[in-house]
Scaffold this active site. Structure first.
Site, PDB file in Angstrom:
ATOM      1  N   ASP A 112       1.321  -8.121 -10.209  1.00 50.66           N
ATOM      2  CA  ASP A 112       2.102  -6.890 -10.235  1.00 50.66           C
ATOM      3  C   ASP A 112       3.583  -7.094 -10.509  1.00 50.66           C
ATOM      4  OD1 ASP A 112      -0.306  -5.747  -9.766  1.00 50.66           O
ATOM      5  OD2 ASP A 112       0.023  -5.443  -7.622  1.00 50.66           O
ATOM      6  N   GLU A 166      -7.214 -12.899  -3.562  1.00 58.75           N
ATOM      7  CA  GLU A 166      -6.456 -13.985  -2.908  1.00 58.75           C
ATOM      8  C   GLU A 166      -7.169 -14.489  -1.654  1.00 58.75           C
ATOM      9  OE1 GLU A 166      -5.135 -11.032  -3.903  1.00 58.75           O
ATOM     10  OE2 GLU A 166      -4.460 -11.928  -5.781  1.00 58.75           O
ATOM     11  N   ASP A 195     -10.028  -8.624  -9.006  1.00 59.71           N
ATOM     12  CA  ASP A 195      -8.674  -8.404  -8.494  1.00 59.71           C
ATOM     13  C   ASP A 195      -8.696  -8.548  -6.974  1.00 59.71           C
ATOM     14  OD1 ASP A 195      -6.026  -7.659  -8.342  1.00 59.71           O
ATOM     15  OD2 ASP A 195      -6.433  -5.511  -8.584  1.00 59.71           O
TER      16      ASP A 195
HETATM   17  C1  GLC Z   1      -3.575  -4.448  -7.837  1.00 62.68           C
HETATM   18  C2  GLC Z   1      -3.609  -5.080  -9.209  1.00 62.68           C
HETATM   19  C3  GLC Z   1      -3.314  -4.048 -10.263  1.00 62.68           C
HETATM   20  C4  GLC Z   1      -4.327  -2.918 -10.138  1.00 62.68           C
HETATM   21  C5  GLC Z   1      -4.304  -2.342  -8.742  1.00 62.68           C
HETATM   22  C6  GLC Z   1      -5.405  -1.315  -8.529  1.00 62.68           C
HETATM   23  O1  GLC Z   1      -2.309  -4.029  -7.536  1.00 62.68           O
HETATM   24  O2  GLC Z   1      -2.718  -6.157  -9.297  1.00 62.68           O
HETATM   25  O3  GLC Z   1      -3.347  -4.612 -11.538  1.00 62.68           O
HETATM   26  O4  GLC Z   1      -4.049  -1.939 -11.074  1.00 62.68           O
HETATM   27  O5  GLC Z   1      -4.487  -3.370  -7.795  1.00 62.68           O
HETATM   28  O6  GLC Z   1      -6.669  -1.867  -8.719  1.00 62.68           O
END
Ligand code: GLC
Length: 819
Positions: free
Chosen positions: A499, A424, A421
Site C-alpha cells: 500500500d 503476512e 493478500d
Molecule cells: C490491502 C491491499 C490492497 C487491497 C486491499 C483490499 O490493503 O494491500 O491492495 O486493495 O487490501 O483488499
C-alpha cells in the site's frame, strides 16, 4: 539469575556495544571432525559446521547448543545440490576447507571464520573483535564491512539501493513481514522478507544468504561503520556464502539454491487494471467497454474484496455479481482475463462449509492452549454480520493441498489468476498486527510456533495457491500475485510492494525497491501504478504509467474511495499520453518475454541496476533512479513533478536514443529531454530490440509481424525467445529460440538469423528487420538474391537512417546483406 527475556536481549542488540554483558561469544573451538562435506565442531556447548554446498557456495551453520536439529529449510529447492569434493587441512593457525573454488579458514583459538575465493580474495570474514555470539535465543554474527564494499538486496526495502547507505551512515533493516499501510521511505520492515544480500567490492561480487525464517535483522554499518551484523531471534545462524565474481553469477547461484521465477503466462505481462474495488458487475462491463472503445490495450481486470460476500474469501457477493461466470466469459471474449483476490482469512462461521471443513480437517492455526486462533481481518469490517476470521496453517502440507483445491470453483467460474493478500498474515487486532508468536503450526509433522512460521506464512500460502492451480489446471502456467513472501517464494508468485501512496516519492522509491527485489530473486514484481492511497494527479499517473511499462508486473491499482485512476481518468491530453505508454509496453512484449525467460533460467532479473552489467563502473554503484530493462535498454524515468529534462549516466560504449535514434557516447552523464509524452530510453549499441505492432491484448499477438531493430556494432548477437505463452510445454523444449547476428565492415552489413531451436513455431507472420545504417545501401540481398525496393514483401525501403527489410518469416536460417 533469571535468564534475560527475549525483549531485553533485543533492546541490548539495538545498542550493541562490542562486549555487552549477556552476550556469549563463540571463543575457542575444539578440533573438528572432518567429514566428506567439511569441518564439524562440537564441544557440548556449541555446534558449528563448515560445509561445501555447490560450486562457489559454502555453508556456515551455527547453534549455541550441543548439536543441530533436523536440516530443514523453508527456502531451498529440494533436492539440494550434490556438494563438490571437499579437502580439509590444517594450515598454520587455521583449519581450512577447500571446496568448489572457495576456501574457508577457521581460526580455532579465536573462534573466527573467513571465506576466501580461490585467488585469495577475502569475501566474508568475522569481525576481528566480534564474531559469532548469542544471548538467550538471539544469535548474532558480526562481519567485517570494508569501506569499499557496497551492499544490495535484502528483499523488499524502502530507501536506497545501496544498503550501505553512505549518506545515512549505514542502514539497519529487519526481516518481519508486516502490513504497512501508507508506508514511507523510512518504514521497515515491509511485506516481503529476503535475508539475502549481495556485496560488491571494486567490481567483484559475492552474496550471503541467511537461511532462517525467524525474525532477523541486518545492521549494515549503522552501529559501527566497519561492521555488518546479522542477528536472528531464534532458530539457527545458517549462512550460505556465494561467490561470483560477477553479480550475474551470484544471482545465478543464489537462485539455483532458492529457485527462480517460473515463466509467467504471456497475458500476465500485459497491462492490468485494478482498484479497491470495482463493483457491481455492470462497472466491469463498462470498464471493458471503455478499454476497447478507447483503444487502450489491457489484458486483465481485477476483483477486490467488494466482489466477495461480506469480504469472505472464496465467495461471491451475489447481489453485486449475480452471474460471475457469465460476466467473466463476456470479459474473456473481449480479451480480458479476471484475477480475484483470495485472502487467507476465512470467516469463523459455524455451519458454513468452508469453516466446518477447515475445523474438521484440523486446518487452522491454533493458540498455545490448543484452541483455534481467531482474529479480525476484512470479514470483521463487513457491513453485514461482521465477525472474526480463522487462519489456515499453510505450514502443513495437508492444509496446503486442501486450500489449493478450494480454488476449483473459482476456476470453473472463469477466474484466470489469484491475488493472495493480507498474508503476512495481517490481523488487525492481533499482537503486533499478526498472530501470537506462540501460536502453533504443524510444519510437516514437526511442531513449530508462529515466531518461526510468520515470515514464511505468505510464501507457503502462495505455494498452496501455485500448486493448487497446477493440479486444477494441469499443463497451464499458474498466475499468483502476493503481498507477503520469503526467500524461495519467487517460485510461486509475483509480488507487489503493498500500500504505497499516490505521491512522487513513492514513484521514485519504487525503483530501488523493485531493483532490490530483483536482486533478491523476486524478478517478477511491480508496484501499484499510480500509487495506492490518495488521489493520483494527472502528471503523476502519466509518469507512473511510463515507468510501469518497465515493471515486470504492470498493474494500476488504487485504494477504496480514491479518485478514478484509469488511463483516461484525467481527460486529454492525458488519455492520449497514457495510451501511448501502454502501447509501448505491448510493442516491447517480445523483448520483455525474452528477458523473463532469462530470469526463469538464470535468475537474472529483467529490471536490474546498472552495476549488474557494469560492476566495475563506480558511477553505477549507487544509481537508483535509472535501470536496465533486459540486456539492451536503459531507462531513466522521470521522478519529479514538472521535470521535462534530466541527466542520465550512460555506461561506457555507444548508446542510441530510443526515440530519436541519436547516437550518444557513454561513460559519462548526458542531458536528455523528457517531454510529458515519454521517458528517456537508451539502447545499447549492437542491440537487437524485438518488437511487435500495437495490439489490444496478448491474444492478438499470433500472426503479428516481428520487428527487429538492429543497432549498429561491428559485431554483435541477440536472442529471441518465444513459445505458446500459456502451457508448460516449454519445459519439454517446446519453444522457439533464435539467435540474431550482425557484422559490419567497410560499407557492408551482414545480418544473420539462425534457425529456431526448439519444438514450437509461431503462426505465419512477417519479419521486419530494421537496420540502422550511416548511409543508404545500394542494394539489399536475401540469401544471395537481390530484393526489390518498395513496399512489397519481400522487399526493402529506406527512411531516416533505417533500412527496413521485410519478408515472410521463413522460421529458418537466413542472411541479409546490405551494401
Ligand atoms: C490491502 C491491499 C490492497 C487491497 C486491499 C483490499 O490493503 O494491500 O491492495 O486493495 O487490501 O483488499
Amino acid at each position: 539469575m533469571r535468564r534475560p527475556t527475549l525483549l531485553l536481549a533485543l533492546a541490548a542488540l539495538a545498542v550493541a556495544p562490542p562486549a555487552l554483558a549477556g552476550w556469549q561469544s563463540l571463543g575457542r573451538l575444539p578440533a573438528p571432525r572432518v567429514t566428506p562435506r567439511g569441518l564439524e565442531y562440537r564441544d557440548g556447548r556449541v555446534a558449528l559446521d563448515v560445509h561445501a554446498v555447490a560450486e562457489g557456495v559454502v555453508r556456515v551453520r551455527f547453534v549455541p547448543r550441543p548439536g543441530f536439529g533436523p536440516d530443514f529449510s523453508w527456502s531451498l529447492v529440494e533436492p539440494r545440490p550434490v556438494p563438490p569434493p571437499a579437502r580439509c587441512s590444517r594450515q598454520g593457525a587455521h583449519d581450512v576447507l577447500a571446496a568448489g573454488g572457495l576456501r574457508v579458514l577457521v581460526d580455532r583459538s579465536a573462534g573466527r571464520v573467513e571465506v576466501q575465493a580461490a585467488d585469495g580474495e577475502s569475501l566474508e570474514a568475522d569481525d576481528p573483535e566480534q564474531g559469532l555470539a548469542w544471548s538467550g535465543q538471539v544469535l548474532r554474527a558480526a562481519r567485517r564491512l570494508r569501506d569499499d564494499e557496497h551492499v544490495y538486496g535484502l528483499g523488499e526495502k524502502a530507501g536506497p539501493l545501496d544498503k550501505r547507505g553512505w549518506q545515512l551512515g549505514g542502514t539497519s533493516v529487519a526481516m518481519w513481514n508486516s502490513d504497512t499501510y501508507r508506508y514511507d521511505a523510512s518504514t521497515d520492515p515491509l511485506y516481503v522478507s529476503v535475508p539475502f544480500y549481495l556485496v560488491l567490492r571494486r567490481g567483484r561480487a559475492h552474496g550471503v544468504f541467511l537461511d532462517e525464517s525467524h525474525r532477523s535483522s541486518f545492521d549494515v554499518g549503522r552501529s559501527s561503520p566497519g561492521r555488518l551484523t546479522v542477528a536472528v531471534e531464534g532458530g539457527e545462524l545458517d549462512t550460505y556464502v556465494i561467490d561470483g565474481p560477477t553479480p550475474r553469477q551470484v544471482l545465478e547461484r543464489y537462485t539455483a539454491l532458492t529457485g527462480r521465477v517460473p515463466l509467467p503466462p504471456l497475458w500476465a505481462l500485459g497491462y492490468h487494471q485494478s482498484r479497491y474495488s470495482y463493483f457491481p458487475d455492470g462497472r466491469l462491463r463498462e470498464l471493458a467497454r471503455q478499454f476497447r472503445e478507447r483503444r487502450v490495450p489491457a489484458d486483465a481486470l481485477w476483483l477486490d474484496i467488494h466482489a466477495l460476500q461480506d469480504f469472505r474469501p472464496l465467495t461471491w457477493d451475489r447481489e453485486r455479481f449475480p452471474d460471475p461466470a457469465g460476466l467473466l466469459a463476456e470479459l474473456r471474449r473481449q480479451g480480458l482475463r479476471t484475477v480475484v483476490v483470495a485472502d487467507p482469512h476465512p470467516k469463523k462461521q459455524p455451519g458454513e462449509a468452508l469453516y466446518e471443513a477447515g475445523l474438521a480437517g484440523g486446518h487452522f492455526v491454533r493458540r498455545a492452549d490448543g484452541t483455534v486462533c481467531e482474529g479480525e481481518v476484512w470479514p470483521a469490517r463487513a457491513e453485514r454480520e461482521p465477525g472474526p476470521s480463522v487462519f489456515p496453517d499453510f505450514a502443513r502440507p495437508a492444509t496446503r493441498a486442501w486450500w489449493g483445491a478450494l480454488y476449483g470453483p473459482l476456476l470453473e467460474t472463469g477466474v484466470a489468476g489469484l491475488w493472495n493478500d493480507m498474508d503476512e498474515p495481517s490481523v488487525f487486532d492481533g499482537p503486533g498486527g499478526t498472530l501470537p508468536l506462540d501460536a502453533r503450526h504443524d510444519a510437516d509433522g514437526r511442531a513449530a510456533d508462529h515466531a518461526e512460521v510468520h515470515n514464511v506464512y505468505g510464501q507457503l500460502m502462495t505455494r498452496a495457491s501455485f500448486e493448487g492451480l497446477l493440479r486444477l489446471r494441469p499443463g497451464q502456467r499458474p498466475f499468483v500475485l502476493t503481498r507477503a513472501s520469503f526467500a524461495g517464494g519467487q517460485r510461486y508468485a509475483a509480488v507487489w510492494p503493498g500500500d504505497s501512496s499516490s505521491d512522487w516519492s513513492h514513484l521514485k522509491g519504487s525503483i530501488p525497491m523493485l531493483l532490490g527485489l530483483g536482486l533478491s530473486g523476486f524478478a517478477f514484481a511491480g508496484a501499484d501504478v499510480g500509487g495506492f492511497s490518495d488521489d493520483a494527479a494527472p502528471e503523476l499517473l502519466a509518469r507512473w504509467l511510463q515507468l510501469g511499462v518497465f515493471y515486470p508486473f504492470f498493474r494500476n491499482h488504487s485504494d477504496f474511495g480514491t479518485a478514478d485512476q484509469e488511463p483516461w481518468a484525467h481527460g486529454q491530453p492525458w488519455e492520449r499520453i497514457n495510451r501511448r505508454s501502454i502501447e509501448l509496453r505491448y510493442e516491447l512484449l517480445p523483448q520483455l518475454y525474452t528477458a523473463l525467460r532469462e530470469a526463469s533460467r538464470t535468475g537474472l532479473p529483467a529490471l536490474r541496476p546498472l552495476f549488474v552489467d557494469f560492476p566495475r563502473e563506480e558511477a553505477a554503484w549507487g544509481l537508483d533512479d535509472q535501470f536496465l530493462f533486459g540486456d539492451d535498454l536503459l531507462v531513466a524515468p522521470v521522478v519529479r513533478e514538472g521535470q521535462r529534462r534530466r541527466e542520465a549516466w550512460l555506461p561506457p560504449g555507444d548508446w542510441f536514443d530510443f526515440w530519436t535514434g541519436e547516437r550518444r557516447a557513454g561513460g559519462r552523464r548526458v542531458g536528455v529531454e523528457a517531454p510529458l509524452e515519454r521517458l528517456p530510453i537508451f539502447v545499447r549499441a549492437g542491440a537487437f530490440v524485438f518488437r511487435q505492432p500495437v495490439v489490444q491484448h496478448t491474444g492478438e499477438m499470433p500472426g503479428q509481424p516481428l520487428i527487429v531493430d538492429v543497432y549498429p556494432a561491428e559485431r554483435s548477437e541477440g536472442r529471441l525467445y518465444e513459445d505458446d505463452g500459456e502451457s508448460l510445454d516449454y519445459q519439454r523444449g517446446v519453444f522457439a529460440e533464435r539467435v540474431f547476428r550482425q557484422e559490419r565492415q567497410a560499407g557492408l552489413c551482414r545480418v544473420g538469423v539462425g534457425a529456431p531451436v526448439g519444438g514450437w513455431r509461431p503462426a505465419a507472420r512477417e519479419l521486419r528487420l530494421r537496420v540502422r545504417l550511416d548511409v543508404e545501401p545500394r542494394r539489399v540481398r536475401l540469401d544471395g538474391r537481390e530484393l526489390p525496393r518498395g513496399g512489397a514483401s519481400p522487399g526493402w525501403s529506406w527512411d531516416a537512417g533505417v533500412a527496413e527489410v521485410r519478408l515472410p518469416d521463413p522460421q529458418a536460417a537466413l542472411e541479409v546483406l546490405l551494401d
